[in-house]
Write a protein that holds these residues in place. Sequence first.
Motif, PDB file in Angstrom:
ATOM      1  N   THR A  55       0.747  -1.129   0.029  1.00 52.11           N
ATOM      2  CA  THR A  55      -0.217  -0.015  -0.110  1.00 52.11           C
ATOM      3  C   THR A  55       0.808   1.277  -0.065  1.00 52.11           C
ATOM      4  O   THR A  55       0.565   2.307  -0.766  1.00 52.11           O
ATOM      5  CB  THR A  55      -1.064   0.065   1.196  1.00 52.11           C
ATOM      6  N   LEU A  56       1.857   1.233   1.103  1.00 46.74           N
ATOM      7  CA  LEU A  56       2.776   2.406   0.811  1.00 46.74           C
ATOM      8  C   LEU A  56       3.369   2.495  -0.447  1.00 46.74           C
ATOM      9  O   LEU A  56       3.630   3.658  -1.019  1.00 46.74           O
ATOM     10  CB  LEU A  56       4.020   2.343   1.764  1.00 46.74           C
ATOM     11  N   ALA A  57       3.978   1.478  -1.048  1.00 47.04           N
ATOM     12  CA  ALA A  57       4.598   1.747  -2.401  1.00 47.04           C
ATOM     13  C   ALA A  57       3.364   2.065  -3.551  1.00 47.04           C
ATOM     14  O   ALA A  57       3.613   3.205  -4.436  1.00 47.04           O
ATOM     15  CB  ALA A  57       5.266   0.655  -2.663  1.00 47.04           C
ATOM     16  N   GLY A  58       2.358   1.673  -3.428  1.00 43.31           N
ATOM     17  CA  GLY A  58       1.070   1.987  -4.490  1.00 43.31           C
ATOM     18  C   GLY A  58       0.808   3.403  -4.185  1.00 43.31           C
ATOM     19  O   GLY A  58       0.351   3.985  -5.239  1.00 43.31           O
ATOM     20  N   ALA A  59       0.754   3.938  -3.116  1.00 41.88           N
ATOM     21  CA  ALA A  59       0.266   5.202  -2.844  1.00 41.88           C
ATOM     22  C   ALA A  59       1.427   6.290  -3.196  1.00 41.88           C
ATOM     23  O   ALA A  59       1.294   7.557  -2.944  1.00 41.88           O
ATOM     24  CB  ALA A  59      -0.261   5.380  -1.288  1.00 41.88           C
ATOM     25  N   GLY A  60       2.559   5.948  -3.472  1.00 42.78           N
ATOM     26  CA  GLY A  60       3.594   6.488  -3.518  1.00 42.78           C
ATOM     27  C   GLY A  60       4.433   7.270  -2.245  1.00 42.78           C
ATOM     28  O   GLY A  60       4.986   8.243  -2.366  1.00 42.78           O
ATOM     29  N   LEU A  61       4.208   6.615  -1.163  1.00 47.56           N
ATOM     30  CA  LEU A  61       4.747   6.907   0.176  1.00 47.56           C
ATOM     31  C   LEU A  61       6.251   6.627   0.181  1.00 47.56           C
ATOM     32  O   LEU A  61       6.872   7.127   0.786  1.00 47.56           O
ATOM     33  CB  LEU A  61       3.899   6.585   1.152  1.00 47.56           C
ATOM     34  N   THR A  62       6.503   5.365  -0.517  1.00 47.47           N
ATOM     35  CA  THR A  62       7.848   4.638  -0.703  1.00 47.47           C
ATOM     36  C   THR A  62       7.939   4.910  -2.289  1.00 47.47           C
ATOM     37  O   THR A  62       7.239   4.582  -3.089  1.00 47.47           O
ATOM     38  CB  THR A  62       8.083   3.610  -0.045  1.00 47.47           C
ATOM     39  N   PRO A  63       9.451   4.979  -2.545  1.00 46.08           N
ATOM     40  CA  PRO A  63       9.789   4.735  -4.126  1.00 46.08           C
ATOM     41  C   PRO A  63       9.704   3.348  -4.427  1.00 46.08           C
ATOM     42  O   PRO A  63       9.674   3.212  -5.657  1.00 46.08           O
ATOM     43  CB  PRO A  63      11.127   5.305  -4.084  1.00 46.08           C
ATOM     44  N   ARG A  64       9.553   2.433  -3.534  1.00 47.82           N
ATOM     45  CA  ARG A  64       9.630   1.228  -4.097  1.00 47.82           C
ATOM     46  C   ARG A  64       8.879   0.293  -3.010  1.00 47.82           C
ATOM     47  O   ARG A  64       8.739   0.839  -2.024  1.00 47.82           O
ATOM     48  CB  ARG A  64      10.933   0.440  -4.353  1.00 47.82           C
ATOM     49  N   GLN A  65       8.368  -0.885  -3.157  1.00 51.13           N
ATOM     50  CA  GLN A  65       8.015  -1.922  -2.091  1.00 51.13           C
ATOM     51  C   GLN A  65       8.880  -2.010  -1.100  1.00 51.13           C
ATOM     52  O   GLN A  65      10.025  -2.901  -1.469  1.00 51.13           O
ATOM     53  CB  GLN A  65       7.038  -2.872  -2.587  1.00 51.13           C
ATOM     54  N   PHE A 172      -4.597   5.893   1.194  1.00 52.63           N
ATOM     55  CA  PHE A 172      -3.358   6.332   1.406  1.00 52.63           C
ATOM     56  C   PHE A 172      -2.638   7.275   0.450  1.00 52.63           C
ATOM     57  O   PHE A 172      -2.116   8.192   1.073  1.00 52.63           O
ATOM     58  CB  PHE A 172      -2.310   5.037   1.290  1.00 52.63           C
ATOM     59  N   SER A 173      -3.212   7.155  -0.553  1.00 51.39           N
ATOM     60  CA  SER A 173      -2.876   8.339  -1.822  1.00 51.39           C
ATOM     61  C   SER A 173      -3.188   9.588  -1.490  1.00 51.39           C
ATOM     62  O   SER A 173      -2.847  10.723  -1.614  1.00 51.39           O
ATOM     63  CB  SER A 173      -3.272   8.075  -3.246  1.00 51.39           C
ATOM     64  N   THR A 174      -4.763   9.721  -0.834  1.00 48.98           N
ATOM     65  CA  THR A 174      -5.214  10.947  -0.334  1.00 48.98           C
ATOM     66  C   THR A 174      -4.265  11.318   0.579  1.00 48.98           C
ATOM     67  O   THR A 174      -4.159  12.614   0.735  1.00 48.98           O
ATOM     68  CB  THR A 174      -6.896  10.542  -0.055  1.00 48.98           C
ATOM     69  N   LEU A 175      -4.036  10.626   1.549  1.00 50.87           N
ATOM     70  CA  LEU A 175      -3.032  11.197   2.598  1.00 50.87           C
ATOM     71  C   LEU A 175      -1.473  11.631   2.093  1.00 50.87           C
ATOM     72  O   LEU A 175      -1.276  12.801   2.411  1.00 50.87           O
ATOM     73  CB  LEU A 175      -2.744   9.971   3.532  1.00 50.87           C
ATOM     74  N   ARG A 176      -1.101  10.998   1.261  1.00 53.21           N
ATOM     75  CA  ARG A 176       0.012  11.529   0.443  1.00 53.21           C
ATOM     76  C   ARG A 176      -0.134  12.743  -0.201  1.00 53.21           C
ATOM     77  O   ARG A 176       0.814  13.557  -0.045  1.00 53.21           O
ATOM     78  CB  ARG A 176       0.582  10.370  -0.458  1.00 53.21           C
ATOM     79  N   ALA A 177      -1.143  12.777  -0.904  1.00 54.78           N
ATOM     80  CA  ALA A 177      -1.347  14.346  -1.571  1.00 54.78           C
ATOM     81  C   ALA A 177      -1.482  15.344  -0.593  1.00 54.78           C
ATOM     82  O   ALA A 177      -0.977  16.513  -0.805  1.00 54.78           O
ATOM     83  CB  ALA A 177      -2.816  14.142  -2.393  1.00 54.78           C
ATOM     84  N   ARG A 178      -2.069  15.055   0.755  1.00 58.63           N
ATOM     85  CA  ARG A 178      -2.035  16.125   1.783  1.00 58.63           C
ATOM     86  C   ARG A 178      -0.712  16.477   2.061  1.00 58.63           C
ATOM     87  O   ARG A 178      -0.428  17.573   2.684  1.00 58.63           O
ATOM     88  CB  ARG A 178      -2.916  15.403   2.734  1.00 58.63           C
ATOM     89  N   LEU A 179       0.143  15.503   2.426  1.00 58.90           N
ATOM     90  CA  LEU A 179       1.573  15.824   2.615  1.00 58.90           C
ATOM     91  C   LEU A 179       2.288  16.359   1.910  1.00 58.90           C
ATOM     92  O   LEU A 179       3.137  17.421   2.364  1.00 58.90           O
ATOM     93  CB  LEU A 179       2.206  14.291   2.730  1.00 58.90           C
ATOM     94  N   VAL A 180       2.103  16.560   0.494  1.00 57.30           N
ATOM     95  CA  VAL A 180       2.772  17.376  -0.612  1.00 57.30           C
ATOM     96  C   VAL A 180       2.271  18.614  -0.604  1.00 57.30           C
ATOM     97  O   VAL A 180       2.783  19.568  -1.197  1.00 57.30           O
ATOM     98  CB  VAL A 180       2.992  16.609  -1.801  1.00 57.30           C
ATOM     99  N   ASP A 181       0.934  18.707  -0.186  1.00 59.54           N
ATOM    100  CA  ASP A 181       0.420  20.401  -0.120  1.00 59.54           C
ATOM    101  C   ASP A 181       1.215  21.412   0.445  1.00 59.54           C
ATOM    102  O   ASP A 181       1.918  20.931   1.680  1.00 59.54           O
ATOM    103  CB  ASP A 181      -0.860  20.355   0.245  1.00 59.54           C
TER     104      ASP A 181
END
Length: 181
Positions: A55-65, A172-181
């Motif tokens: 999930t972290l990798a798929g959401a872009g929170l990590t560069p790879r799994q 989790f991608s919604t959360l990642r988007a919030r982190l880069v705001d």
Amino acid sequence: MLRPTRAELEAAAGRSIPDVVAPGLALLFVGINPGLYSGATGRHFARPGNRFWPTLAGAGLTPRQLAPDETAELLQLGIGITNLVNRTTATAAELSADELRAGADRLRETVERFAPRVVAVLGVSAFRTAFSQPAAAIGRQPEPLGGAELWVLPNPSGLNAHYQLPQLVELFSTLRARLVD
């Protein structure tokens, strides 16, 4: 990472595993509590069926799994992991409401000490009990926690059949988007 034996899993009951935290993290994930597999290996979200790492990798929170034995690499990405209750059990259902509420107090102390920007609790039912918020829903919460923006996301355990990997990645991608705001 070698798979623990049945005896090693049974011996892991009641153990704790160390938090992965540092001051000023961008994001602190909060699991409910470690499972026996995590207790036996000393790694967060270690059970092979757990969807945390994909999930972290798929959401872009990590560069790879990443693998559970690469947990320390999360700190380099500004991400940490702790648990509401740091007592290993076979299932989270073994935790009492009192333990979860005490875990909320422990989490507040951790957040005040390390000052992450965002805290994401992984498990809505545990969050509702721990924080006495029976109507809490998945997503950003209206009140911060110790100065950190507070989110509740689904637990990525393979036992949580309510959410499949694509749904977890989306949330989790919604959360990642919030982190880069």
